[in-house]
Design a protein around this motif. Structure first.
Motif, mmCIF file in Angstrom:
data_model
loop_
_atom_site.group_PDB
_atom_site.id
_atom_site.type_symbol
_atom_site.label_atom_id
_atom_site.label_comp_id
_atom_site.label_asym_id
_atom_site.label_seq_id
_atom_site.Cartn_x
_atom_site.Cartn_y
_atom_site.Cartn_z
ATOM 1 N N LEU A 28 0.833 -1.206 0.000
ATOM 2 C CA LEU A 28 0.000 0.000 0.000
ATOM 3 C C LEU A 28 0.866 1.253 0.000
ATOM 4 C CD1 LEU A 28 -2.728 -1.130 2.541
ATOM 5 C CD2 LEU A 28 -2.912 -1.049 0.039
ATOM 6 N N HIS A 48 -9.878 -6.247 -0.453
ATOM 7 C CA HIS A 48 -8.609 -5.636 -0.830
ATOM 8 C C HIS A 48 -8.749 -4.721 -2.041
ATOM 9 C CE1 HIS A 48 -6.222 -8.950 1.421
ATOM 10 N NE2 HIS A 48 -6.797 -8.095 2.229
ATOM 11 N N THR A 51 -9.760 -1.432 -0.653
ATOM 12 C CA THR A 51 -8.608 -0.780 -0.023
ATOM 13 C C THR A 51 -7.711 -0.150 -1.088
ATOM 14 O OG1 THR A 51 -8.670 -2.337 1.819
ATOM 15 C CG2 THR A 51 -6.603 -1.144 1.476
ATOM 16 N N ARG A 54 -8.929 3.142 -2.628
ATOM 17 C CA ARG A 54 -8.747 4.375 -1.859
ATOM 18 C C ARG A 54 -7.472 5.100 -2.293
ATOM 19 N NH1 ARG A 54 -9.494 1.084 2.983
ATOM 20 N NH2 ARG A 54 -11.681 0.560 2.979
#
Length: 162
Positions: A28, A48, A51, A54
């Motif tokens: 990330l 995921h 996530t 984002r």
């Protein structure tokens, strides 16, 4: 090809694959600032994708471990244009039955093997970002960056510090 000491320019795509239900914080962090994220399958956990979204818009394909309704909603392949590049994604390179040059693809992205690699063959750049999830065999844990430079696709493998 660039080494890990040379960072790609702004305007880049993060390419990740084979997370197998493990989305590492190091991945990330490495993807922060990319314009788009491409996940080449074997996601394992549909959360995921949220996530990753984002950080940047995500295009994902289904890998061989991706099962269930959420996975059925993902395509097995995807073809898209991003940052001036025509990109085709398929989880297992060996399953590709098309000629990238005839299709007009600049880049073919695949995962599956867990072996990171960049190869310029047949008029296309072939990119396997390796596996960013659990370490398998003795292979490194990696993702990749992709960008356009002087009208051509360029890529670099990015080892994750784990």
């Amino acid at each position: 090809m660039h080494t890990r000491d040379q960072l790609p320019p702004a305007g880049r795509i993060g390419v990740i694959s084979d997370t197998h239900s493990l989305l590492r914080p190091e991945a990330l962090e490495a993807l922060e600032g990319v314009d788009r994220i491409l996940h080449a399958g074997d996601i394992g956990d549909p959360g995921h994708l949220d996530t990753l979204a984002r950080i940047a818009p995500v295009t994902a394909i289904r890998g061989n471990i991706d099962r269930g309704d959420w996975a059925e909603a993902l395509p097995e392949t995807a073809t898209l244009a991003a940052l001036g590049l025509r990109i085709h994604m398929i989880h297992d390179r060996k399953a590709l039955r098309a000629d990238p040059r005839a299709e007009g693809w600049d880049v073919v992205i695949s995962g599956h093997s867990h072996k990171p690699g960049i190869d310029e063959t047949g008029g296309a750049l072939w990119l396997n970002p390796g596996a960013a999830g659990p370490r398998r065999f003795r292979l490194p844990v990696t993702l990749a960056f992709l960008w356009e430079e002087a009208g051509r696709p360029r890529a670099m493998i990015h080892p994750l510090p784990i």
